[in-house]
Scaffold this motif. Structure first.
Motif, PDB file in Angstrom:
ATOM      1  N   LEU A 176      -7.219  -5.510   5.581  1.00  0.00           N
ATOM      2  CA  LEU A 176      -6.245  -4.812   4.736  1.00  0.00           C
ATOM      3  C   LEU A 176      -5.098  -5.741   4.366  1.00  0.00           C
ATOM      4  N   LEU A 177      -4.603  -6.496   5.335  1.00  0.00           N
ATOM      5  CA  LEU A 177      -3.524  -7.439   5.048  1.00  0.00           C
ATOM      6  C   LEU A 177      -3.955  -8.476   4.016  1.00  0.00           C
ATOM      7  N   VAL A 178      -5.203  -8.943   4.130  1.00  0.00           N
ATOM      8  CA  VAL A 178      -5.712  -9.916   3.159  1.00  0.00           C
ATOM      9  C   VAL A 178      -5.803  -9.278   1.776  1.00  0.00           C
ATOM     10  N   LEU A 179      -6.246  -8.028   1.709  1.00  0.00           N
ATOM     11  CA  LEU A 179      -6.315  -7.325   0.420  1.00  0.00           C
ATOM     12  C   LEU A 179      -4.934  -7.243  -0.223  1.00  0.00           C
ATOM     13  N   LEU A 180      -3.938  -6.813   0.558  1.00  0.00           N
ATOM     14  CA  LEU A 180      -2.588  -6.692   0.013  1.00  0.00           C
ATOM     15  C   LEU A 180      -2.047  -8.058  -0.403  1.00  0.00           C
ATOM     16  N   TYR A 181      -2.388  -9.095   0.354  1.00  0.00           N
ATOM     17  CA  TYR A 181      -1.945 -10.446  -0.015  1.00  0.00           C
ATOM     18  C   TYR A 181      -2.605 -10.904  -1.310  1.00  0.00           C
ATOM     19  N   GLU A 182      -3.912 -10.670  -1.429  1.00  0.00           N
ATOM     20  CA  GLU A 182      -4.622 -11.071  -2.642  1.00  0.00           C
ATOM     21  C   GLU A 182      -4.101 -10.317  -3.859  1.00  0.00           C
ATOM     22  N   PHE A 183      -3.685  -9.079  -3.653  1.00  0.00           N
ATOM     23  CA  PHE A 183      -3.203  -8.257  -4.761  1.00  0.00           C
ATOM     24  C   PHE A 183      -1.935  -8.847  -5.368  1.00  0.00           C
ATOM     25  N   GLN A 184      -1.059  -9.430  -4.510  1.00  0.00           N
ATOM     26  CA  GLN A 184       0.209 -10.014  -4.959  1.00  0.00           C
ATOM     27  C   GLN A 184       1.032  -9.010  -5.772  1.00  0.00           C
ATOM     28  N   ASN A 185       1.085  -7.769  -5.245  1.00  0.00           N
ATOM     29  CA  ASN A 185       1.867  -6.718  -5.893  1.00  0.00           C
ATOM     30  C   ASN A 185       2.857  -6.188  -4.861  1.00  0.00           C
ATOM     31  N   PRO A 186       4.098  -6.700  -4.842  1.00  0.00           N
ATOM     32  CA  PRO A 186       5.047  -6.302  -3.788  1.00  0.00           C
ATOM     33  C   PRO A 186       5.291  -4.806  -3.724  1.00  0.00           C
ATOM     34  N   ARG A 187       5.348  -4.145  -4.881  1.00  0.00           N
ATOM     35  CA  ARG A 187       5.642  -2.714  -4.875  1.00  0.00           C
ATOM     36  C   ARG A 187       4.517  -1.932  -4.215  1.00  0.00           C
ATOM     37  N   LEU A 188       3.266  -2.225  -4.587  1.00  0.00           N
ATOM     38  CA  LEU A 188       2.126  -1.544  -3.962  1.00  0.00           C
ATOM     39  C   LEU A 188       2.091  -1.836  -2.460  1.00  0.00           C
ATOM     40  N   THR A 189       2.324  -3.090  -2.087  1.00  0.00           N
ATOM     41  CA  THR A 189       2.302  -3.462  -0.672  1.00  0.00           C
ATOM     42  C   THR A 189       3.328  -2.664   0.118  1.00  0.00           C
ATOM     43  N   ALA A 190       4.545  -2.561  -0.413  1.00  0.00           N
ATOM     44  CA  ALA A 190       5.595  -1.824   0.294  1.00  0.00           C
ATOM     45  C   ALA A 190       5.233  -0.346   0.427  1.00  0.00           C
ATOM     46  N   GLU A 191       4.635   0.229  -0.612  1.00  0.00           N
ATOM     47  CA  GLU A 191       4.282   1.648  -0.562  1.00  0.00           C
ATOM     48  C   GLU A 191       3.160   1.909   0.429  1.00  0.00           C
ATOM     49  N   VAL A 192       2.196   0.987   0.513  1.00  0.00           N
ATOM     50  CA  VAL A 192       1.094   1.168   1.473  1.00  0.00           C
ATOM     51  C   VAL A 192       1.606   0.984   2.900  1.00  0.00           C
ATOM     52  N   LEU A 193       2.422  -0.050   3.128  1.00  0.00           N
ATOM     53  CA  LEU A 193       2.916  -0.309   4.477  1.00  0.00           C
ATOM     54  C   LEU A 193       3.878   0.775   4.957  1.00  0.00           C
ATOM     55  N   ALA A 194       4.461   1.519   4.029  1.00  0.00           N
ATOM     56  CA  ALA A 194       5.369   2.593   4.433  1.00  0.00           C
ATOM     57  C   ALA A 194       4.655   3.639   5.277  1.00  0.00           C
ATOM     58  N   SER A 195       3.331   3.745   5.139  1.00  0.00           N
ATOM     59  CA  SER A 195       2.561   4.724   5.898  1.00  0.00           C
ATOM     60  C   SER A 195       2.033   4.147   7.218  1.00  0.00           C
ATOM     61  N   ILE A 196       2.343   2.870   7.494  1.00  0.00           N
ATOM     62  CA  ILE A 196       1.836   2.204   8.708  1.00  0.00           C
ATOM     63  C   ILE A 196       2.999   2.017   9.675  1.00  0.00           C
ATOM     64  N   ARG A 197       2.766   2.386  10.924  1.00  0.00           N
ATOM     65  CA  ARG A 197       3.794   2.201  11.942  1.00  0.00           C
ATOM     66  C   ARG A 197       3.384   1.203  13.024  1.00  0.00           C
ATOM     67  N   SER A 198       2.166   0.708  12.959  1.00  0.00           N
ATOM     68  CA  SER A 198       1.744  -0.304  13.929  1.00  0.00           C
ATOM     69  C   SER A 198       0.711  -1.215  13.297  1.00  0.00           C
ATOM     70  N   ILE A 199       0.775  -2.482  13.667  1.00  0.00           N
ATOM     71  CA  ILE A 199      -0.221  -3.476  13.253  1.00  0.00           C
ATOM     72  C   ILE A 199      -0.801  -4.067  14.526  1.00  0.00           C
ATOM     73  N   ARG A 200      -2.048  -3.708  14.811  1.00  0.00           N
ATOM     74  CA  ARG A 200      -2.707  -4.162  16.029  1.00  0.00           C
ATOM     75  C   ARG A 200      -3.786  -5.167  15.664  1.00  0.00           C
ATOM     76  N   LEU A 201      -3.534  -6.419  16.013  1.00  0.00           N
ATOM     77  CA  LEU A 201      -4.471  -7.502  15.707  1.00  0.00           C
ATOM     78  C   LEU A 201      -4.981  -8.169  16.986  1.00  0.00           C
ATOM     79  N   SER A 202      -5.061  -7.415  18.057  1.00  0.00           N
ATOM     80  CA  SER A 202      -5.501  -7.969  19.326  1.00  0.00           C
ATOM     81  C   SER A 202      -6.888  -8.591  19.205  1.00  0.00           C
ATOM     82  N   ASN A 203      -7.032  -9.793  19.784  1.00  0.00           N
ATOM     83  CA  ASN A 203      -8.296 -10.543  19.814  1.00  0.00           C
ATOM     84  C   ASN A 203      -8.720 -11.092  18.459  1.00  0.00           C
ATOM     85  N   ILE A 204      -7.896 -10.993  17.447  1.00  0.00           N
ATOM     86  CA  ILE A 204      -8.163 -11.670  16.173  1.00  0.00           C
ATOM     87  C   ILE A 204      -7.795 -13.150  16.326  1.00  0.00           C
ATOM     88  N   ARG A 205      -8.694 -14.039  15.929  1.00  0.00           N
ATOM     89  CA  ARG A 205      -8.400 -15.474  16.002  1.00  0.00           C
ATOM     90  C   ARG A 205      -7.438 -15.828  14.865  1.00  0.00           C
TER      91      ARG A 205
END
Length: 937
Positions: free
Chosen positions: A625-654
């Motif tokens: 999801l983070l890669v999708l939002l980065y590829e989109f390069q749309n700050p407004r959309l990114t901020a609106e999507v992240l507004a619904s997220i309260r945790s980012i769990r990337l445990s065991n991701i290299r």
């Protein structure tokens, strides 16, 4: 881009007397210019340092039309490799006094323009073709206006105006070499009735006539001519006018490919660390190529070597100071490099088609190969039979013009995208049964997903009614409100008998809007559903998948599932294609994505993403999801999507530098007030450099989990700065299993007097000793908010532990101290327990829970089970002997406590805890641990 290199070279004259020296100098400067796409590599190299000669074979007339052989069998080709200088030497049978005509050809991506660039640069430096005093390169795409040969030269190279070598007098022209790149873009006609003879270099004629007469040796017969072209245009020059044929065959062996990769990746401006990493990448690539993998087939074309290097550079050498680049941008730039300005000709003797939307070669690729790619993604397939290629690429062709276009496309372009599957190619034809046909795959797997995404975003998968409604809507808009004009226009699209389907014509644009909105919504829904496919949740994140496709899989092979191929890049590419920069590049290729389409898809995508993110997602899907939002390069959309997220769990991701950059970039789109409840980066292989890139992201976090990484004392300085940053509001910081040592801990503790937000601090198994514990005890009183302190499994002795507990008891808010698995004596544990209880009158009445063992004095600790869970979960990475000794100490504590109990029920409780400790001890001795239960330390 050869067109850009040869567009215009002339400038104001200088005082230098020799025009040939001026020509060499200016030509060298112009051909040294790198296309914009080459800045992908940071500009560390020069063109001459990265060039690797592709394989060039001289072909006899009867074998000139043969296809390139398999990259795994080029060693059996009887023709020896040659170079351009050798090919321009006179051959037996070619009339004396006439210059050579060399026809250099190859498929898309084999390196024709690169060879030409290097040839010109070497001539300018006197390293090759020194017997030619004058080299005149032209791009055939740039030749359109009627003019004389001498005016054509002077228009491109002003300093050569009226030069005697081009006068036609005597045999001076023998020192001249004309170079025409991209002959397929010209319509050459050698029939006398169509192309008049001309021997006067001053007579104005169409450029195609000038080229024909140069090749006929009627105009400047002593001059030599080098022509480059694609396979489909070979027969446009009659054989009698060609002295030699040469085919560019790309990189036929892993050694050439390795040399190319080294030239591209080992250019890190003297940074030894990066050079070492680049060398490791090259070695892994070389191993993968030597396996005769599918990648080796793709890298047979130098263009795909460029794509491989650009992708690896993006994955491994991204830093915060580099310009923002995306994976979608790399693939879009790759296609612009190879197909920019290209139109699909027919090979017929018709006039040159105009460059418009309908003739775009890239659009033809999308409608054929992209359609095949989309079908493969839809039905989860990556390989295709010959019948399927015929069905999707051939389509329902009707006219002769369409058949001619298809023939040119098959000859020049199709092999660029689709190659035989390696597994089927390794088998001999006689081994293939009637039902076991040769299979074809995309040269690189990600290209299938990119073209499928482009096919969808361009709207090529619309229904016939939707496409028709668009045409009619545009026509109505142009006709105004004249009902008669509207009916006349509609009759061109729709038979009059089915007008009733549309009822009231004046409402038709609203019907179209309904269709259009539904289509954009379905695209957004597809992107969200593909992003969060439950059957793909076992996969690694997409960036790791891209890397594995290039470097191969080393060690145990990943398990294959029955759910079919995962296409997780497909929705990410769809998002990236909506970015303005990529849309501008695609527009240059004749593929236009309308702004209104982008707005509607973006609006619908936000709704679907917010809804999907209400469900828990595994770490791999969160990274995607983070890669999708980065590829989109749309700050407004990114901020609106992240507004619904309260945790980012990337445990065991290299984690890599790129992933850290993506995370920071995405969170930078949110307002300063945005706060995550939790960011879990445990077991992510973080390093100090990655921590520096992540600092902006940490400022948006309340609970930061950095357990099980490789953070040393220098990283504590960054964390200290984070804790004193007024923009930061860290409440919980978990650093266990990082080698911080006393020096790191003391640096971190410098932040306590200025930080009042921290409530939970975990320094378990960080190499903390007595010095660090005493420093912590000293700093605690300057920080009033801390509640839970974990310094378990360190090298803390009795005295330092007692001082720390005393400080915690005097602290106004600390209620729990974790001290188990430290170097504590039995007497020390008893003292710690006594120090933790309230003193009564005259002393502190606060109770501090001291977790030094599974017992507290003569009672069982309330936290005995979590303590054992922590040991079971982490013992595989801890000192096994040390843990066993501590468990033996727990057993002694339990035995002593049990002997103090009078109640049989309490004794039974002690027995139950002893059983758990002994079970853990047996598991350690058998080297078979309990599975993790997810207890958070």
């Amino acid at each position: 881009d050869f067109l850009q290199m040869t567009r215009y070279v002339c400038s104001t004259s200088t005082l230098t007397p020799d025009p040939l020296e001026i020509h060499k100098r200016r030509l060298f400067l112009w051909f040294s210019h790198l296309p914009q796409e080459e800045k992908q590599f940071g500009g560390y190299f020069r063109p001459e340092t990265m060039h690797v000669d592709p394989l060039i074979l001289e072909r006899k007339t009867e074998e000139k039309a043969g296809h390139i052989c398999s990259p795994f069998h080029t060693h059996s080709d009887p023709s020896p490799a040659v170079n351009i200088e050798h090919l321009l030497e006179p051959v037996e049978g070619w009339s004396e006094g006439r210059g050579m005509n060399l026809l250099l050809y190859g498929a898309v991506g084999t390196g024709k323009s690169t060879v030409v660039r290097k040839l010109v640069l070497d001539w300018c430096q006197g390293q090759t073709l020194t017997h030619f005093k004058l080299l005149l390169p032209f791009s055939c795409e740039d030749l359109s206006k009627a003019t004389s040969l001498r005016d054509l030269v002077s228009r491109k190279y002003l300093h050569l105006k009226k030069h005697p070598l081009l006068s036609g007098e005597g045999d001076q022209a023998k020192d001249v070499l004309f170079l025409f790149n991209g002959m397929e873009k010209m319509r050459l006609d050698f029939r006398i009735g169509s192309t008049e003879l001309c021997s006067d270099p001053n007579e104005p004629l169409a450029p195609s006539i000038l080229v024909v007469n140069l090749l006929r040796k009627y105009l400047l017969p002593e001059a030599s001519v080098l022509v480059t072209t694609r396979l489909s245009a070979l027969d446009r020059i009659p054989e009698k006018y060609v002295s030699r044929y040469a085919q560019i065959c790309g990189f036929n062996d892993p050694d050439r490919q390795r040399a190319y990769f080294a030239g591209r990746l080992l250019q890190q401006s003297g940074k030894s660390t990066r050079d070492q990493e680049a060398q490791s990448l090259i070695e892994l690539l070389y191993l993968n190529l030597q396996r005769e993998s599918q990648l080796a087939t793709a890298c047979f074309l130098p263009s795909y070597c460029w794509l491989t290097c650009a992708t690896l550079h993006f994955l491994h050498f991204t830093d915060a100071n580099a310009p923002i680049r995306t994976l979608t941008g790399i693939y879009t730039s790759f296609l612009r490099l190879n197909f920019g300005g290209e139109v699909l000709g027919t090979g017929a003797e018709a006039s040159m088609p105009s460059l418009d939307y309908q003739n775009s070669l890239m659009l033809y690729v999308v409608r054929t190969v992209g359609k095949l790619a989309f079908d493969g993604v839809t039905y989860r397939r990556t390989s295709f039979s010959e019948e399927e290629l015929e069905q999707w690429i051939g389509g329902k062709t009707k006219t002769d013009e369409e058949l001619r276009q298809l023939a040119v496309f098959r000859t020049d372009v199709l092999d660029f995208f689709l190659t035989p599957c390696v597994e089927s190619s390794k088998r001999f034809p006689e081994e293939l049964s009637e039902t076991d046909q040769r299979r074809y795959v995309f040269a690189v797997p990600a290209m299938q997903e990119y073209l499928a995404a482009l096919y969808v975003v361009l709207g090529e998968n619309k229904s016939a009614l939707e496409k028709l409604s668009k045409q009619v809507s545009v026509a109505i808009g142009q006709a105004g409100e004249d009902v008669g004009a509207i009916v006349g226009i509609l009759s061109k699209f729709i038979p009059l008998r089915i007008f009733a389907v549309f009822n009231l014509l004046k409402f038709f644009p609203k019907i179209y809007d309904k269709f259009s909105s539904h289509n954009k919504g379905s695209i957004a829904k597809t992107m969200a559903s593909e992003m969060f496919r439950t059957e793909d949740s076992h996969n690694e994140d997409v960036l790791d998948q891209v890397e594995q496709s290039l470097l191969g899989v080393h060690g145990p092979q990943p398990q294959q599932t029955t759910e079919g191929q995962a296409f997780e890049l497909y929705p990410i590419f769809m998002g990236g294609l909506l970015h303005y920069g990529n849309r501008m590049l695609l527009q240059q290729l004749g593929c236009t994505i309308q702004s209104a389409t982008v707005v509607q898809i973006t609006r619908a995508l936000r709704k679907y993403l917010v809804r999907e993110l209400s469900k828990p997602q595994p770490p791999e899907e969160v990274m995607d999801l983070l890669v999708l939002l980065y590829e989109f390069q749309n700050p407004r959309l990114t901020a609106e999507v992240l507004a619904s997220i309260r945790s980012i769990r990337l445990s065991n991701i290299r984690m890599t530098s790129l992933k850290c950059f993506v995370l920071s970039s995405v969170l930078s789109c949110t307002p300063p007030s945005y706060q995550l409840q939790e960011m879990d980066l445990s077991s992510c292989m973080l390093t100090h450099d990655m921590m520096q890139m992540l600092m902006p992201a940490f400022r948006h976090t309340r609970n930061l989990n950095l357990q099980f990484n490789s953070l040393g004392p220098e990283s504590c300085i960054l964390l200290r700065d984070l804790l004193v940053d007024p923009k930061s509001s860290i409440k919980s910081l978990q650093l266990c299993d990082n080698p911080l040592l006393d020096s790191g801990a003391l640096s971190l503790l410098e932040a306590l007097p200025e930080n009042q937000s921290l409530t939970h601090l975990s320094l378990m198994h960080t190499g903390l000793g007595d010095r660090g514990a005493l420093g912590l005890a000293e700093k605690l009183q300057s920080h009033v908010g801390l509640q839970d302190l974990n310094v378990a499994y360190n090298n803390i002795g009795d005295n330092a532990a007692l001082a720390l507990v005393d400080a915690c008891r005097e602290h106004p808010s600390i209620h729990t101290v974790h001290l188990y698995l430290n170097q504590l004596s039995d007497v020390g544990k008893q003292s710690l327990y006594v120090r933790g209880v309230p003193r009564g009158p005259g002393g502190s009445d606060r109770r501090v829970r001291v977790l030094a063992s599974v017992t507290e004095g003569s009672d069982i600790s309330e936290d005995w089970h979590p303590i054992l869970d922590v040991i079971r979960e982490n013992a595989s990475s801890w000192d096994r002997q040390r843990v066993q000794q501590q468990l033996q100490a727990f057993l002694r504590d339990l035995e002593w406590g049990r002997q103090q109990q009078q109640s049989i029920w309490k004794r039974l409780h002690f027995r139950r805890v002893e059983k758990g400790v002994r079970q853990t001890l047996r598991m350690l001795e058998k080297d078979s641990l309990f599975p993790s239960n997810g207890f958070s330390k």
